[in-house]
Design a protein around this motif. Sequence first.
Motif, PDB file in Angstrom:
ATOM      1  N   VAL A   4      43.873  41.769  68.866  1.00 45.85           N
ATOM      2  CA  VAL A   4      43.156  41.172  67.898  1.00 45.85           C
ATOM      3  C   VAL A   4      42.189  39.943  68.075  1.00 45.85           C
ATOM      4  O   VAL A   4      40.803  40.106  67.742  1.00 45.85           O
ATOM      5  N   THR A   5      42.723  39.241  68.998  1.00 49.99           N
ATOM      6  CA  THR A   5      41.921  38.099  69.747  1.00 49.99           C
ATOM      7  C   THR A   5      40.654  38.682  70.322  1.00 49.99           C
ATOM      8  O   THR A   5      39.640  38.465  70.352  1.00 49.99           O
ATOM      9  N   GLY A   6      41.020  39.882  71.237  1.00 46.34           N
ATOM     10  CA  GLY A   6      39.973  40.564  72.112  1.00 46.34           C
ATOM     11  C   GLY A   6      38.946  41.171  70.986  1.00 46.34           C
ATOM     12  O   GLY A   6      37.663  41.041  71.242  1.00 46.34           O
ATOM     13  N   THR A  11      33.661  41.036  68.986  1.00 52.65           N
ATOM     14  CA  THR A  11      32.646  41.181  67.792  1.00 52.65           C
ATOM     15  C   THR A  11      31.838  39.779  67.643  1.00 52.65           C
ATOM     16  O   THR A  11      30.566  40.056  67.461  1.00 52.65           O
ATOM     17  N   TRP A  12      32.333  38.775  67.759  1.00 52.90           N
ATOM     18  CA  TRP A  12      31.625  37.734  67.798  1.00 52.90           C
ATOM     19  C   TRP A  12      30.455  37.430  68.822  1.00 52.90           C
ATOM     20  O   TRP A  12      29.227  37.311  68.751  1.00 52.90           O
ATOM     21  N   LEU A  13      30.826  37.864  70.111  1.00 50.01           N
ATOM     22  CA  LEU A  13      29.898  37.938  71.302  1.00 50.01           C
ATOM     23  C   LEU A  13      28.741  39.104  70.838  1.00 50.01           C
ATOM     24  O   LEU A  13      27.616  38.689  71.088  1.00 50.01           O
ATOM     25  N   LEU A  18      23.195  39.641  69.122  1.00 44.49           N
ATOM     26  CA  LEU A  18      22.085  40.379  68.348  1.00 44.49           C
ATOM     27  C   LEU A  18      21.182  39.363  67.503  1.00 44.49           C
ATOM     28  O   LEU A  18      20.179  39.468  67.569  1.00 44.49           O
ATOM     29  N   LEU A  19      21.956  38.332  67.244  1.00 43.70           N
ATOM     30  CA  LEU A  19      21.198  37.111  66.721  1.00 43.70           C
ATOM     31  C   LEU A  19      20.233  36.638  67.614  1.00 43.70           C
ATOM     32  O   LEU A  19      18.750  36.184  67.391  1.00 43.70           O
ATOM     33  N   ILE A  51      29.753  33.617  60.746  1.00 39.88           N
ATOM     34  CA  ILE A  51      30.417  34.740  61.175  1.00 39.88           C
ATOM     35  C   ILE A  51      31.713  34.252  61.865  1.00 39.88           C
ATOM     36  O   ILE A  51      32.632  34.798  62.002  1.00 39.88           O
ATOM     37  N   ALA A  52      31.482  33.192  62.759  1.00 38.70           N
ATOM     38  CA  ALA A  52      32.582  32.489  63.482  1.00 38.70           C
ATOM     39  C   ALA A  52      33.986  32.270  62.591  1.00 38.70           C
ATOM     40  O   ALA A  52      35.080  32.432  62.849  1.00 38.70           O
ATOM     41  N   ARG A  53      33.605  31.752  61.579  1.00 36.90           N
ATOM     42  CA  ARG A  53      34.381  31.057  60.682  1.00 36.90           C
ATOM     43  C   ARG A  53      35.036  32.223  59.962  1.00 36.90           C
ATOM     44  O   ARG A  53      36.242  32.417  59.654  1.00 36.90           O
ATOM     45  N   GLN A  54      34.186  33.321  59.773  1.00 40.50           N
ATOM     46  CA  GLN A  54      35.064  34.556  59.077  1.00 40.50           C
ATOM     47  C   GLN A  54      35.948  35.174  59.960  1.00 40.50           C
ATOM     48  O   GLN A  54      36.893  35.784  59.775  1.00 40.50           O
TER      49      GLN A  54
END
Length: 71
Positions: A4-6, A11-13, A18-19, A51-54
């Motif tokens: 889950v951490t990975g 996903t964040w990276l 993309l941003l 995104i990081a918060r979610q």
Amino acid sequence: MLDVTGWAVLTWLKLTALLALAVGVCWLTLGTDSGWFWIAAAAAVVLDLYIARQLAREWGYEASLRWWWTR
């Protein structure tokens, strides 16, 4: 829990990359003199924080379902 951490980190990276790509395209097309570039850059920063918060919230929810976390 590492799965889950990975997933959350990858996903964040991906979304951050993309941003960053979107801001880079805005920089190439609009230049830094344009107000729209700065609006796009600020929106990307706000969206990245959201995104990081979610993702942290999702990680916490998944961690609460694991036996070692509830001890």
